[in-house]
Design a protein around this motif. Structure first.
Motif, PDB file in Angstrom:
ATOM      1  N   MET A 204      40.607  40.283  44.859  1.00 16.76           N
ATOM      2  CA  MET A 204      41.784  40.084  44.018  1.00 16.76           C
ATOM      3  C   MET A 204      43.059  39.872  44.830  1.00 16.76           C
ATOM      4  SD  MET A 204      40.816  40.460  40.731  1.00 16.76           S
ATOM      5  CE  MET A 204      41.998  41.297  39.668  1.00 16.76           C
ATOM      6  N   GLY A 205      43.110  40.431  46.031  1.00 12.33           N
ATOM      7  CA  GLY A 205      44.303  40.324  46.848  1.00 12.33           C
ATOM      8  C   GLY A 205      44.610  38.918  47.312  1.00 12.33           C
ATOM      9  N   GLU A 206      43.650  38.009  47.176  1.00  8.96           N
ATOM     10  CA  GLU A 206      43.858  36.628  47.634  1.00  8.96           C
ATOM     11  C   GLU A 206      44.018  35.648  46.471  1.00  8.96           C
ATOM     12  OE1 GLU A 206      41.621  36.031  51.707  1.00  8.96           O
ATOM     13  OE2 GLU A 206      40.385  37.252  50.360  1.00  8.96           O
ATOM     14  N   VAL A 207      44.375  36.189  45.308  1.00 12.74           N
ATOM     15  CA  VAL A 207      44.555  35.385  44.098  1.00 12.74           C
ATOM     16  C   VAL A 207      46.027  35.366  43.689  1.00 12.74           C
ATOM     17  CG1 VAL A 207      43.938  35.130  41.657  1.00 12.74           C
ATOM     18  CG2 VAL A 207      42.233  35.982  43.298  1.00 12.74           C
ATOM     19  N   ILE A 208      46.513  34.202  43.259  1.00 10.62           N
ATOM     20  CA  ILE A 208      47.810  34.083  42.601  1.00 10.62           C
ATOM     21  C   ILE A 208      47.541  33.917  41.111  1.00 10.62           C
ATOM     22  CG2 ILE A 208      47.903  31.579  43.085  1.00 10.62           C
ATOM     23  CD1 ILE A 208      50.977  31.820  43.057  1.00 10.62           C
ATOM     24  N   ALA A 209      48.252  34.680  40.275  1.00 11.91           N
ATOM     25  CA  ALA A 209      48.013  34.649  38.826  1.00 11.91           C
ATOM     26  C   ALA A 209      49.325  34.483  38.075  1.00 11.91           C
ATOM     27  CB  ALA A 209      47.300  35.916  38.369  1.00 11.91           C
ATOM     28  N   PHE A 210      49.220  33.874  36.882  1.00  9.99           N
ATOM     29  CA  PHE A 210      50.380  33.574  36.051  1.00  9.99           C
ATOM     30  C   PHE A 210      50.173  34.124  34.639  1.00  9.99           C
ATOM     31  CE2 PHE A 210      50.025  30.335  39.299  1.00  9.99           C
ATOM     32  CZ  PHE A 210      51.327  30.151  39.742  1.00  9.99           C
ATOM     33  N   GLY A 211      51.262  34.615  34.030  1.00 11.41           N
ATOM     34  CA  GLY A 211      51.158  35.110  32.669  1.00 11.41           C
ATOM     35  C   GLY A 211      52.503  35.216  31.995  1.00 11.41           C
ATOM     36  N   ASP A 212      52.459  35.600  30.695  1.00 15.16           N
ATOM     37  CA  ASP A 212      53.704  35.718  29.923  1.00 15.16           C
ATOM     38  C   ASP A 212      53.727  36.919  28.990  1.00 15.16           C
ATOM     39  OD1 ASP A 212      51.795  34.513  28.013  1.00 15.16           O
ATOM     40  OD2 ASP A 212      53.557  34.245  26.738  1.00 15.16           O
TER      41      ASP A 212
ATOM     42  N   PRO B 242      39.445  27.650  43.416  1.00 12.30           N
ATOM     43  CA  PRO B 242      39.180  27.585  41.976  1.00 12.30           C
ATOM     44  C   PRO B 242      40.439  27.857  41.163  1.00 12.30           C
ATOM     45  CG  PRO B 242      38.311  29.608  42.892  1.00 12.30           C
ATOM     46  CD  PRO B 242      38.745  28.779  44.055  1.00 12.30           C
ATOM     47  N   LEU B 243      40.525  27.187  40.005  1.00 11.12           N
ATOM     48  CA  LEU B 243      41.581  27.437  39.030  1.00 11.12           C
ATOM     49  C   LEU B 243      40.905  28.008  37.795  1.00 11.12           C
ATOM     50  CD1 LEU B 243      44.516  25.058  38.098  1.00 11.12           C
ATOM     51  CD2 LEU B 243      43.474  26.616  36.476  1.00 11.12           C
ATOM     52  N   ILE B 244      41.085  29.310  37.577  1.00  9.89           N
ATOM     53  CA  ILE B 244      40.369  30.038  36.543  1.00  9.89           C
ATOM     54  C   ILE B 244      41.302  30.306  35.369  1.00  9.89           C
ATOM     55  CG2 ILE B 244      39.096  32.154  36.008  1.00  9.89           C
ATOM     56  CD1 ILE B 244      38.526  32.306  39.112  1.00  9.89           C
TER      57      ILE B 244
ATOM     58  N   ASP C 262      48.034  43.707  33.248  1.00  9.32           N
ATOM     59  CA  ASP C 262      47.057  44.229  34.206  1.00  9.32           C
ATOM     60  C   ASP C 262      46.643  43.170  35.215  1.00  9.32           C
ATOM     61  OD1 ASP C 262      45.760  42.765  32.229  1.00  9.32           O
ATOM     62  OD2 ASP C 262      43.922  43.941  32.335  1.00  9.32           O
ATOM     63  N   LEU C 263      46.530  41.920  34.771  1.00  8.83           N
ATOM     64  CA  LEU C 263      46.181  40.828  35.675  1.00  8.83           C
ATOM     65  C   LEU C 263      47.259  40.628  36.730  1.00  8.83           C
ATOM     66  CD1 LEU C 263      44.362  38.361  36.386  1.00  8.83           C
ATOM     67  CD2 LEU C 263      45.724  37.039  34.751  1.00  8.83           C
ATOM     68  N   ILE C 264      48.502  40.570  36.297  1.00  2.94           N
ATOM     69  CA  ILE C 264      49.622  40.339  37.208  1.00  2.94           C
ATOM     70  C   ILE C 264      49.756  41.475  38.223  1.00  2.94           C
ATOM     71  CG2 ILE C 264      52.145  40.147  37.292  1.00  2.94           C
ATOM     72  CD1 ILE C 264      50.594  37.618  36.311  1.00  2.94           C
ATOM     73  N   GLN C 265      49.448  42.700  37.782  1.00  5.25           N
ATOM     74  CA  GLN C 265      49.531  43.851  38.679  1.00  5.25           C
ATOM     75  C   GLN C 265      48.365  43.922  39.660  1.00  5.25           C
ATOM     76  OE1 GLN C 265      49.935  46.934  35.533  1.00  5.25           O
ATOM     77  NE2 GLN C 265      51.755  47.588  36.647  1.00  5.25           N
ATOM     78  N   SER C 266      47.213  43.347  39.300  1.00  3.99           N
ATOM     79  CA  SER C 266      45.989  43.555  40.071  1.00  3.99           C
ATOM     80  C   SER C 266      45.760  42.524  41.169  1.00  3.99           C
ATOM     81  CB  SER C 266      44.774  43.552  39.131  1.00  3.99           C
ATOM     82  OG  SER C 266      44.879  44.586  38.182  1.00  3.99           O
ATOM     83  N   VAL C 267      46.401  41.367  41.064  1.00  2.71           N
ATOM     84  CA  VAL C 267      46.171  40.311  42.058  1.00  2.71           C
ATOM     85  C   VAL C 267      47.154  40.431  43.216  1.00  2.71           C
ATOM     86  CG1 VAL C 267      45.215  38.737  40.338  1.00  2.71           C
ATOM     87  CG2 VAL C 267      47.684  38.687  40.835  1.00  2.71           C
ATOM     88  N   GLY C 268      46.919  39.599  44.239  1.00  2.00           N
ATOM     89  CA  GLY C 268      47.798  39.628  45.402  1.00  2.00           C
ATOM     90  C   GLY C 268      49.205  39.169  45.113  1.00  2.00           C
ATOM     91  N   TRP C 269      49.326  38.168  44.214  1.00  2.00           N
ATOM     92  CA  TRP C 269      50.650  37.622  43.901  1.00  2.00           C
ATOM     93  C   TRP C 269      50.711  37.304  42.405  1.00  2.00           C
ATOM     94  CZ3 TRP C 269      54.616  38.149  46.935  1.00  2.00           C
ATOM     95  CH2 TRP C 269      55.801  37.439  46.697  1.00  2.00           C
ATOM     96  N   GLY C 270      51.403  38.148  41.662  1.00  2.00           N
ATOM     97  CA  GLY C 270      51.520  37.978  40.225  1.00  2.00           C
ATOM     98  C   GLY C 270      52.832  37.323  39.853  1.00  2.00           C
ATOM     99  N   VAL C 271      52.750  36.258  39.055  1.00  2.00           N
ATOM    100  CA  VAL C 271      53.923  35.469  38.692  1.00  2.00           C
ATOM    101  C   VAL C 271      54.112  35.497  37.176  1.00  2.00           C
ATOM    102  CG1 VAL C 271      55.066  33.212  38.869  1.00  2.00           C
ATOM    103  CG2 VAL C 271      53.464  33.945  40.657  1.00  2.00           C
TER     104      VAL C 271
ATOM    105  N   PHE D  45      46.554  31.288  49.328  1.00  2.00           N
ATOM    106  CA  PHE D  45      45.740  31.886  48.273  1.00  2.00           C
ATOM    107  C   PHE D  45      44.394  31.175  48.206  1.00  2.00           C
ATOM    108  CE2 PHE D  45      50.219  32.111  46.904  1.00  2.00           C
ATOM    109  CZ  PHE D  45      50.379  33.491  46.923  1.00  2.00           C
ATOM    110  N   LYS D  46      43.358  31.928  47.829  1.00  2.00           N
ATOM    111  CA  LYS D  46      42.021  31.362  47.726  1.00  2.00           C
ATOM    112  C   LYS D  46      41.616  31.050  46.296  1.00  2.00           C
ATOM    113  CE  LYS D  46      40.237  33.299  52.025  1.00  2.00           C
ATOM    114  NZ  LYS D  46      39.176  34.131  52.656  1.00  2.00           N
ATOM    115  N   ALA D  47      42.422  31.471  45.307  1.00  2.00           N
ATOM    116  CA  ALA D  47      42.129  31.177  43.906  1.00  2.00           C
ATOM    117  C   ALA D  47      43.408  31.279  43.084  1.00  2.00           C
ATOM    118  CB  ALA D  47      41.074  32.130  43.344  1.00  2.00           C
ATOM    119  N   ILE D  48      43.387  30.579  41.947  1.00  2.00           N
ATOM    120  CA  ILE D  48      44.483  30.605  40.977  1.00  2.00           C
ATOM    121  C   ILE D  48      43.893  31.073  39.651  1.00  2.00           C
ATOM    122  CG2 ILE D  48      46.213  29.213  39.760  1.00  2.00           C
ATOM    123  CD1 ILE D  48      45.692  27.120  42.130  1.00  2.00           C
ATOM    124  N   CYS D  49      44.576  31.992  38.990  1.00  2.00           N
ATOM    125  CA  CYS D  49      44.153  32.438  37.663  1.00  2.00           C
ATOM    126  C   CYS D  49      45.368  32.376  36.752  1.00  2.00           C
ATOM    127  CB  CYS D  49      43.598  33.855  37.721  1.00  2.00           C
ATOM    128  SG  CYS D  49      42.941  34.456  36.147  1.00  2.00           S
ATOM    129  N   THR D  50      45.224  31.766  35.597  1.00  2.00           N
ATOM    130  CA  THR D  50      46.385  31.629  34.722  1.00  2.00           C
ATOM    131  C   THR D  50      46.053  31.777  33.249  1.00  2.00           C
ATOM    132  OG1 THR D  50      48.236  30.162  34.101  1.00  2.00           O
ATOM    133  CG2 THR D  50      46.157  29.099  34.692  1.00  2.00           C
TER     134      THR D  50
END
Length: 269
Positions: free
Chosen positions: A212-220, A37-39, A226-235, A3-8
Motif C-alpha cells: 500500500m505504501g507505493e500507491v497513490i489514491a484519490f477520493g472525495d 495499474p490504475l485500479i 480509509d483508502l486515503i489514510q492507508s496508501v503511501g500518498w492520499g490525494v 508510485f507503482k499503482a494508482i487507485c481512484t
C-alpha cells in the motif's frame, strides 16, 4: 516521488461535470506505463465501471466494486465477496414498504429494480447500465430459498424520508452496516467489515509484488477516508469532504477542474 499503482474513486473524483472522463485525463492515462495499474474503487457495480476502463484503455485492471464488497481481478475472477445478510436485506425492504422510498438491490454483476421512475432513470443515465426489472418481493423470495444476500442496497427519496430511514438503520444495524450519505436524498448501504482500503490491500497481495505504501489514491467522500489514510500518498479533490481533506497528504483541484488529471500529470507527465 515514484508510485507503482494508482487507485481512484469515480463519482465526484475521477469524472468531470458531465459525469464523464475528460480528454485531459484520458491523455495522461495513455502516457502512464501499463506496468502501473490504475485500479478503480467505487460503490458502483462492475458494469458501471467497465465502460470507464475501456475508455481509459485499462480493461485488464482489477475492480473494487460496492466499496470493497465485491473485488474482481483483470480476468474476471472474484477475489472477495462480502454480502449484507438476507435477514437485514429483508428488514430494510420492510422499512421502505409503505413509504415513498425507492429501493435498489445489487448483487454481483446484477442491479435489480422493481419499477421505472425518476430515481431508476437517474441511475441509468448516471451509470450507463440497464437494471434487471423484477418485483423485489419475488427477488427476495428467490434469495431466501438460496440463502443469498446483497452486495449493496441503495435507498433514494425525499431528504426528510431519507433522514428518517438513516436514523432507523443506524439504530437497528449501525454495528453491522456502513451507511453512506453521498447526497441528502441517497443512502448507500454496505457491510460494515468491508472497505476500499481492505479491498485494495487484498488486490495487491493477490496480484502484485508491492504494498500500500507505493500507491497513490484519490477520493472525495467519507467512504474514501480509509483508502486515503492507508496508501503511501492520499490525494483529496477540492470538492471533497472536510474530514477527507483533514487526513490527505495532497489537495488537488475540484473534480470539475480535472483534479485527478492535474496530479497525475505532476507525477507521471
Amino acid at each position: 516521488m515514484q508510485f507503482k499503482a494508482i487507485c481512484t474513486d469515480i463519482d465526484g473524483t475521477l469524472l468531470n461535470s458531465d459525469r464523464d472522463l475528460s480528454p485531459r485525463l484520458k491523455a495522461i492515462v495513455k502516457n502512464i506505463p501499463e506496468s502501473i495499474p490504475l485500479i478503480l474503487a467505487s460503490s458502483r457495480m462492475p458494469d458501471a465501471m467497465r465502460h470507464l476502463q475501456r475508455d481509459l484503455g485499462r480493461s485488464a485492471e482489477p475492480l473494487i466494486c460496492y466499496n470493497g464488497g465485491y473485488v474482481i481481478d483483470g480476468e474476471g475472477h472474484v477475489l472477495d465477496s462480502v454480502e449484507i445478510s438476507f435477514p437485514i436485506v429483508q428488514s430494510i425492504f420492510a422499512l421502505c414498504q409503505g413509504e415513498e422510498i425507492h429501493l435498489s438491490l445489487f448483487r454481483g454483476e446484477h442491479w435489480y429494480e422493481e419499477k421505472e421512475d425518476y430515481w431508476s432513470n437517474r441511475e441509468i443515465r448516471n451509470t450507463k447500465v440497464q437494471p434487471t426489472w423484477i418485483p423485489l418481493r419475488k427477488l427476495l423470495d428467490d434469495w431466501e430459498s438460496q440463502h443469498l444476500g446483497a452486495h449493496k442496497i441503495m435507498c433514494m427519496g425525499e431528504s426528510n424520508l431519507i433522514n428518517w430511514l438513516f436514523g432507523e438503520l443506524h439504530l437497528n444495524f449501525g454495528d453491522q452496516l456502513h451507511l453512506y450519505r453521498s447526497k441528502d436524498t441517497y443512502i448507500e448501504i454496505a457491510p460494515k467489515k468491508i472497505s476500499k482500503a481492505s479491498a485494495l490491500k487484498l488486490v495487491l497481495e493477490k496480484k502484485f509484488d508491492f504494498g500500500m505504501g507505493e500507491v497513490i489514491a484519490f477520493g472525495d467522500n467519507y467512504n474514501d477516508i480509509d483508502l486515503i489514510q492507508s496508501v503511501g500518498w492520499g490525494v483529496a479533490v477540492a470538492n471533497g469532504r472536510a474530514e477527507l481533506k483533514a487526513v490527505c497528504k495532497e489537495l488537488t483541484l475540484h473534480h470539475k477542474e480535472d483534479g485527478v488529471a492535474a496530479s497525475l500529470e505532476k507525477y507521471f507527465g
